[in-house]
Design an enzyme around this catalytic site. Structure first.
Site, PDB file in Angstrom:
ATOM      1  N   HIS A   1       0.893  -1.173   0.000  1.00  0.00           N
ATOM      2  CA  HIS A   1       0.000   0.000   0.000  1.00  0.00           C
ATOM      3  C   HIS A   1       0.928   1.219   0.000  1.00  0.00           C
ATOM      4  O   HIS A   1       1.682   1.442   0.943  1.00  0.00           O
ATOM      5  CB  HIS A   1      -0.893  -0.049   1.244  1.00  0.00           C
ATOM      6  CG  HIS A   1      -1.482   1.260   1.651  1.00  0.00           C
ATOM      7  ND1 HIS A   1      -1.968   2.186   0.756  1.00  0.00           N
ATOM      8  CD2 HIS A   1      -1.682   1.797   2.872  1.00  0.00           C
ATOM      9  CE1 HIS A   1      -2.421   3.231   1.420  1.00  0.00           C
ATOM     10  NE2 HIS A   1      -2.256   3.030   2.705  1.00  0.00           N
TER      11      HIS A   1
ATOM     12  N   TYR B   1      -6.495   8.478  -0.297  1.00  0.00           N
ATOM     13  CA  TYR B   1      -6.848   9.337   0.833  1.00  0.00           C
ATOM     14  C   TYR B   1      -5.793  10.407   1.028  1.00  0.00           C
ATOM     15  O   TYR B   1      -4.635  10.249   0.615  1.00  0.00           O
ATOM     16  CB  TYR B   1      -7.033   8.529   2.130  1.00  0.00           C
ATOM     17  CG  TYR B   1      -5.819   7.747   2.585  1.00  0.00           C
ATOM     18  CD1 TYR B   1      -4.788   8.350   3.311  1.00  0.00           C
ATOM     19  CD2 TYR B   1      -5.704   6.386   2.310  1.00  0.00           C
ATOM     20  CE1 TYR B   1      -3.681   7.622   3.746  1.00  0.00           C
ATOM     21  CE2 TYR B   1      -4.598   5.650   2.735  1.00  0.00           C
ATOM     22  CZ  TYR B   1      -3.596   6.276   3.462  1.00  0.00           C
ATOM     23  OH  TYR B   1      -2.504   5.559   3.878  1.00  0.00           O
TER      24      TYR B   1
ATOM     25  N   ASP C   1     -26.297 -23.233  13.613  1.00  0.00           N
ATOM     26  CA  ASP C   1     -27.703 -23.484  13.315  1.00  0.00           C
ATOM     27  C   ASP C   1     -27.704 -24.588  12.275  1.00  0.00           C
ATOM     28  O   ASP C   1     -27.230 -24.375  11.156  1.00  0.00           O
ATOM     29  CB  ASP C   1     -28.329 -22.195  12.758  1.00  0.00           C
ATOM     30  CG  ASP C   1     -29.789 -22.374  12.443  1.00  0.00           C
ATOM     31  OD1 ASP C   1     -30.551 -22.609  13.392  1.00  0.00           O
ATOM     32  OD2 ASP C   1     -30.172 -22.275  11.263  1.00  0.00           O
TER      33      ASP C   1
HETATM   34  C1  LIG Z   1       1.169   2.957   4.689  1.00  0.00           C
HETATM   35  C2  LIG Z   1       0.184   2.354   5.622  1.00  0.00           C
HETATM   36  C3  LIG Z   1      -0.793   3.150   6.166  1.00  0.00           C
HETATM   37  C4  LIG Z   1      -1.742   2.598   7.024  1.00  0.00           C
HETATM   38  N1  LIG Z   1      -2.698   3.402   7.548  1.00  0.00           N
HETATM   39  C5  LIG Z   1      -3.653   2.881   8.357  1.00  0.00           C
HETATM   40  C6  LIG Z   1      -4.669   3.701   8.873  1.00  0.00           C
HETATM   41  O1  LIG Z   1      -4.718   4.897   8.618  1.00  0.00           O
HETATM   42  N2  LIG Z   1      -5.611   3.142   9.649  1.00  0.00           N
HETATM   43  C7  LIG Z   1      -5.601   1.817   9.951  1.00  0.00           C
HETATM   44  O2  LIG Z   1      -6.505   1.361  10.640  1.00  0.00           O
HETATM   45  N3  LIG Z   1      -4.623   1.005   9.485  1.00  0.00           N
HETATM   46  C8  LIG Z   1      -3.665   1.504   8.692  1.00  0.00           C
HETATM   47  N4  LIG Z   1      -2.683   0.688   8.173  1.00  0.00           N
HETATM   48  C9  LIG Z   1      -2.686  -0.741   8.500  1.00  0.00           C
HETATM   49  C10 LIG Z   1      -1.994  -0.987   9.837  1.00  0.00           C
HETATM   50  O3  LIG Z   1      -0.769  -0.354   9.876  1.00  0.00           O
HETATM   51  C11 LIG Z   1      -1.775  -2.460  10.101  1.00  0.00           C
HETATM   52  O4  LIG Z   1      -2.877  -3.203   9.697  1.00  0.00           O
HETATM   53  C12 LIG Z   1      -1.507  -2.725  11.580  1.00  0.00           C
HETATM   54  O5  LIG Z   1      -0.488  -1.900  12.026  1.00  0.00           O
HETATM   55  C13 LIG Z   1      -1.139  -4.166  11.831  1.00  0.00           C
HETATM   56  O6  LIG Z   1      -0.784  -4.312  13.180  1.00  0.00           O
HETATM   57  P1  LIG Z   1      -0.206  -5.679  13.731  1.00  0.00           P
HETATM   58  O7  LIG Z   1       0.022  -5.524  15.193  1.00  0.00           O
HETATM   59  O8  LIG Z   1      -1.062  -6.793  13.299  1.00  0.00           O
HETATM   60  O9  LIG Z   1       1.162  -5.906  12.934  1.00  0.00           O
HETATM   61  P2  LIG Z   1       2.582  -5.175  13.039  1.00  0.00           P
HETATM   62  O10 LIG Z   1       2.483  -3.800  13.535  1.00  0.00           O
HETATM   63  O11 LIG Z   1       3.241  -5.376  11.734  1.00  0.00           O
HETATM   64  O12 LIG Z   1       3.340  -6.003  14.143  1.00  0.00           O
HETATM   65  C14 LIG Z   1       3.847  -7.298  13.906  1.00  0.00           C
HETATM   66  C15 LIG Z   1       5.088  -7.488  14.742  1.00  0.00           C
HETATM   67  O13 LIG Z   1       5.513  -8.849  14.641  1.00  0.00           O
HETATM   68  C16 LIG Z   1       6.925  -8.852  14.813  1.00  0.00           C
HETATM   69  N5  LIG Z   1       7.490 -10.116  14.315  1.00  0.00           N
HETATM   70  C17 LIG Z   1       7.364 -10.624  13.063  1.00  0.00           C
HETATM   71  N6  LIG Z   1       8.051 -11.767  12.964  1.00  0.00           N
HETATM   72  C18 LIG Z   1       8.607 -12.000  14.176  1.00  0.00           C
HETATM   73  C19 LIG Z   1       9.437 -13.028  14.699  1.00  0.00           C
HETATM   74  N7  LIG Z   1       9.834 -14.082  13.956  1.00  0.00           N
HETATM   75  N8  LIG Z   1       9.836 -12.938  15.994  1.00  0.00           N
HETATM   76  C20 LIG Z   1       9.448 -11.893  16.773  1.00  0.00           C
HETATM   77  N9  LIG Z   1       8.672 -10.894  16.313  1.00  0.00           N
HETATM   78  C21 LIG Z   1       8.256 -10.950  15.034  1.00  0.00           C
HETATM   79  C22 LIG Z   1       7.353  -7.649  13.987  1.00  0.00           C
HETATM   80  O14 LIG Z   1       8.624  -7.198  14.330  1.00  0.00           O
HETATM   81  C23 LIG Z   1       6.250  -6.638  14.256  1.00  0.00           C
HETATM   82  O15 LIG Z   1       6.599  -5.714  15.259  1.00  0.00           O
HETATM   83  C24 LIG Z   1      -1.697   1.221   7.326  1.00  0.00           C
HETATM   84  C25 LIG Z   1      -0.712   0.425   6.764  1.00  0.00           C
HETATM   85  C26 LIG Z   1       0.223   0.967   5.918  1.00  0.00           C
HETATM   86  C27 LIG Z   1       1.261   0.106   5.326  1.00  0.00           C
END
Ligand SMILES: Cc1cc2nc3c(=O)[nH]c(=O)nc-3n(C[C@H](O)[C@H](O)[C@H](O)COP(=O)(O)OP(=O)(O)OC[C@H]3O[C@@H](n4cnc5c(N)ncnc54)[C@H](O)[C@@H]3O)c2cc1C
Length: 852
Positions: free
Chosen positions: A238, A269, A560
């Site tokens: 994105h 946006y 159900d």
């Molecule tokens: C440009 C952009 C703009 C966005 N804007 C919005 C917005 O305005 N509003 C909105 O609602 N959403 C937005 N999103 C979406 C949103 O950012 C994500 O959906 C959300 O942050 C996901 O959160 P999460 O905790 O699932 O994952 P993440 O924040 O990615 O966290 C996952 C974590 O897992 C850890 N991890 C992975 N593998 C391992 C491993 N092997 N060992 C230990 N740790 C590991 C990583 O280091 C990471 O910190 C946006 C996304 C992007 C890319």
């Protein structure tokens, strides 16, 4: 850095918004010895949370997503990280203006403030927008932005300070260990091939645990594979840029002063971020990234989820953004200060993945969440892990909802690529996916294709929705077909459905029900197993068919379905294809301790044909010498018969309100039975009918409730009008809650409404499709004493009763037969009458046509 414990009650992997929310709620619910691990540094370990635009629109057509967002917003507000600048969706096309009216109706149904604006009004709230390129907009004053990193930090620290949590930053999970699932005499044929979780391996040492939760956003499939499981999610790009410095923003206080703008027709946006304007796009080509190809922190220029910007993909969008905000974005002193190919998660159906993974016991997933629903999802997942029914019904996000083929990389990436550009699209509720089809076809597929079947997909199955070969019926039933001229209601619909319906009521219809999920429960403990999950009494004679609900511990609907008793120690569960895998896991998970029963998914072994209509018995009798008379085979019974030279399990029930049978037989023999019945039926006027009749017109005329529409976690058996005189003595999941519900007068009553006048202000006849708010005489949306608004749960034609039928829960004091209400559709009000309060069918209320 904290010392690594050797044992933990639960290991949560990933400290993005989701992982942090989850540990906070687990601690709140009394969990101790929880470990949160992230491979990156705190507070921004490098996941998607660290670079999100962080805005939250409250509106969504999915009630689940809307409720998760609402809950998350409340949590962000309590944490003091929420700012409310408001937000707009602007329309550049007439189609979008219509869509905005639909959005406003949905907003009213969910009690979300919203108003339609003229271009001039839009310009008043967003003065830097060129109102000559838009036709109008929808304004949502409660749109907000949050500081998601701060929210995560606060939640994590609260869990830590309560003594519940150990946090390990800069610690990577490199392995997840499992052992064979020692479930003893209980086995699950679909298998827990991955066994159960025993521990995790990290770069700082190993931790023993029985519960491991993957909250790893775009990395989640990679982590799942470590445990031998699959999470159907893919990273996808994105693009987002930040343009600044913007002169207009120089003196505005805080992070944001102007409403966020969604330029939805262009899939983009624009959102102020301090002195900059962020511009994000879902309009570029879908760029799928393999989870294994996400770079490490060391390899990344910015972070692993901020991939290098591909300018060419964004250029067209930048030009379009300039069109909308020429002065602001065209300011020569401003430049692109930040630009990324950010990574987000996409699933095949766009919903999150929450719950225990069906392949490995103790392996949980909480992924594919946006910032906007992160804390709500964290709460719901923590409730589930604690054994509670989540307050918000999250079955649409159930990690167990996927059939095996839906977990494959090919399927997930194809659907993600197809869905990406629809992020802000105008998507019809019945719109069909195109990619990855066909996958599952019934034995009569070729015959159906020859009959001009228009196939819709459910759980990978191709199901005829109607048959073009039935076009001649349009003439026969002219005047009774409730034809639609509105473009929206005509999409994914045909008057042939209504003609098939009438032909079934006049003679008989053959309906392909191969998409049913079929689960066998066998063994000495089979009765105990079904008693424990079913509300209905299951200690019935062999050959009885029982329709029953499954409840969660709070007494909300969890399933159900029908259950046949095939032998003293064998039951067959028949349920919808879409819920089959969830029901399989639910039943297996709720086998009583020590219960000697085997639950086997036999869906691919058994096909089902439905034969209904007043001539159904005559037709069946022509292909069988067994007794299928009413005394010989009463309603609610099943038995094996010989039909067309095959052995068939015939079950006398009906979801369409007609005499008839579901006929089960081995998949490879289905075509032969189809042919036998088809030939035998021609003299009686048998037609092939589609799921449009089975799932909508036939069902609604009978007021039959459907799981996920009327039957959700938010309502109960009393409110749905489905109580039976007695509650069985045996215990079952949700019994205590159900008994308590029976003691209370219902706050809402499920009613059947009929539309009195379809005429819109332009004179066209319009037909609501579901989801619309139900309004009282004062024009306000009806709301019950528990704060639940009334909305249309199902809508469709009732050709035999000559009415368009709506189902809706109404506040108990409004559930009065004959009372006049209204439904808002496309911004206009249509008068409706409460035809039935409760479950009495509109068509054939005494059920004479079924029990004959
Ligand atoms: C440009 C952009 C703009 C966005 N804007 C919005 C917005 O305005 N509003 C909105 O609602 N959403 C937005 N999103 C979406 C949103 O950012 C994500 O959906 C959300 O942050 C996901 O959160 P999460 O905790 O699932 O994952 P993440 O924040 O990615 O966290 C996952 C974590 O897992 C850890 N991890 C992975 N593998 C391992 C491993 N092997 N060992 C230990 N740790 C590991 C990583 O280091 C990471 O910190 C946006 C996304 C992007 C890319």
């Amino acid at each position: 850095m904290n010392d690594i414990p050797s044992r933990a009650r639960a290991v949560i992997i990933g400290a993005g918004i989701v992982g942090n929310s989850l540990v906070y709620h687990l601690a709140r619910l009394g969990w101790r010895d929880v470990v949160l691990i992230d491979k990156g540094p705190m507070p921004n370990p490098g996941g998607s949370t660290g670079h999100a635009s962080n805005f939250i629109y409250p509106i969504d057509y999915s009630k689940m997503m809307m409720e998760l967002t609402r809950d998350s917003t409340e949590q962000y507000k309590q944490l003091g990280v929420f700012t409310e600048p408001g937000g707009l969706e602007v329309a550049r096309t007439p189609e979008r203006m219509i869509e905005l009216r639909r959005r406003l109706s949905a907003a009213k149904a969910w009690d979300i403030p919203a108003e339609l604006m003229t271009p001039a009004q839009v310009r008043e709230v967003v003065p830097f927008l060129d109102d000559s390129v838009i036709l109008g907009g929808a304004y949502f004053p409660t749109v907000g932005v949050v500081d998601s990193l701060r929210a995560g930090t606060l939640m994590r620290e609260q869990a830590e300070s309560s003594g519940a949590l150990t946090v390990l930053a800069n610690t990577e999970i490199v392995g997840i260990d499992t052992a064979p699932d020692g479930a003893g005499s209980v086995s699950w044929a679909a298998g827990r091939p991955g066994g159960r979780i025993t521990g995790v391996r990290t770069t700082a040492g190993d931790i023993e645990t029985e519960t491991c939760v993957i909250c790893c956003g775009v990395w989640s499939p990679r982590l799942a594979r470590m445990a031998g499981a699959r999470i159907p999610l893919t990273p996808i790009v994105h693009q987002m840029i930040s343009v600044g410095p913007i002169a207009l923003f120089a003196d505005t206080p805080g992070e944001i002063s102007y409403p966020i703008v969604r330029d939805v027709d262009l899939n983009m946006y624009e959102r102020q971020h301090g002195g900059d304007m962020e511009v994000g796009s879902y309009a570029h080509r879908p760029m799928i990234v393999d989870a294994d190809a996400i770079p490490s922190i060391e390899q990344s220029v910015l972070s692993p989820t901020e991939l290098p910007f591909t300018q060419d993909d964004f250029d067209p969008q930048l030009a379009q953004a300039l069109e909308l905000m020429p002065e602001l974005l065209g300011d020569e002193r401003a430049g692109i200060r930040y630009a990324i190919n950010g990574l987000i998660s996409m699933t095949p159906d766009g919903h999150p993945v929450i719950g225990e993974n069906p392949e490995v016991a103790g392996l949980w997933t909480v992924a594919a969440s946006w910032i906007k629903e992160g804390p709500g999802i964290g709460r719901a997942a923590a409730e589930q892990m604690t054994g509670e029914a989540p307050e918000i019904d999250i079955h649409e996000a159930d990690a167990a909802r996927f059939w095996p083929h839906q977990r494959t990389v090919a399927h997930v990436t194809a659907r993600a690529a197809e869905g990406f550009n629809k992020m802000y699209g105008i998507v019809h509720p019945a719109e069909q996916w195109e990619s990855g089809r066909p996958v599952r076809v019934g034995p009569a597929y070729d015959r159906e294709r020859d009959l001009g079947a228009v196939f819709f997909e459910t759980a990978g199955w191709e199901r005829p929705f109607w048959y073009e070969s039935n076009t001649p019926l349009l003439e026969r039933y002219a005047g009774r077909l409730m034809p639609r001229t509105g473009e929206w209601e005509s999409r994914w619909w045909s008057p042939i459905i209504n003609a098939e319906h009438l032909a079934m009521r006049d003679a008989a219809a053959l309906i392909d029900l191969s998409a049913f999920a079929v689960l066998d429960i066998a063994g000495p403990g089979a009765l105990a197993a079904v008693q424990h999950v079913a509300v209905a009494q299951m200690d019935v004679g062999v050959g009885r068919v029982v329709y029953t609900s499954l409840l969660d511990s709070s007494g909300g609907f969890r399933g159900d379905l029908t259950i046949m008793r095939l032998a003293p120690d064998k039951f067959r569960v028949v349920t919808g294809g879409a819920t089959g895998q969830m029901d399989l896991k639910w039943i297996t998970d709720h086998l009583p301790a020590g219960c000697e029963a085997v639950v086997t998914d036999v869906t691919s072994s058994w096909t089902t044909l439905g034969l209904w209509g007043p001539k159904a018995r005559d037709i069946l009798a022509r292909v069988t010498s067994d007794d299928v008379s009413h005394p010989g085979m009463p309603f609610g019974t099943c038995k094996e018969i010989e039909a067309g030279g095959l052995t068939v399990l015939a079950s006398r029930i009906s979801y369409v309100g007609e005499l008839g049978w579901e006929l089960y037989l081995p998949m490879e023999q289905g075509a032969k039975l189809w042919d036998a019945i088809w030939d035998a039926g021609q003299p009686s006027g048998l037609i092939a009918a589609g799921i449009g009749v089975y799932g909508t017109t036939g069902r609604l005329e009978k007021g039959y409730r459907s799981f996920g529409d009327e039957l959700t976690g938010d309502f109960n058996l009393v409110e749905a009008g489905m109580t039976r005189p007695k509650v069985k003595a045996q215990d079952f999941v949700g019994k205590a809650a159900y008994l308590a519900q029976r003691e209370q007068p219902p706050a809402a009553v499920l009613c059947t409404l009929t539309v009195d006048d379809h005429t819109s202000s332009s004179g066209e006849l319009r037909y609501p499709l579901g989801g619309e708010p139900v309004l009282g005489p004062d024009g306000a949306v009806l709301t019950d004493s528990r704060g639940r608004t009334s909305y249309v749960t199902s809508a469709g034609s009732g050709p035999s009763v000559g009415k368009h039928i709506l189902l809706a829960y109404l506040p108990a004091d409004q559930a009065v037969e004959g009372s006049k209400l209204a439904v808002e559709y496309l911004g206009e009000r249509y008068p409706v009458t409460v035809a039935v309060a409760g479950s009495t069918p509109l068509f054939d209320p005494a059920n004479d046509r079924i029990r004959c």
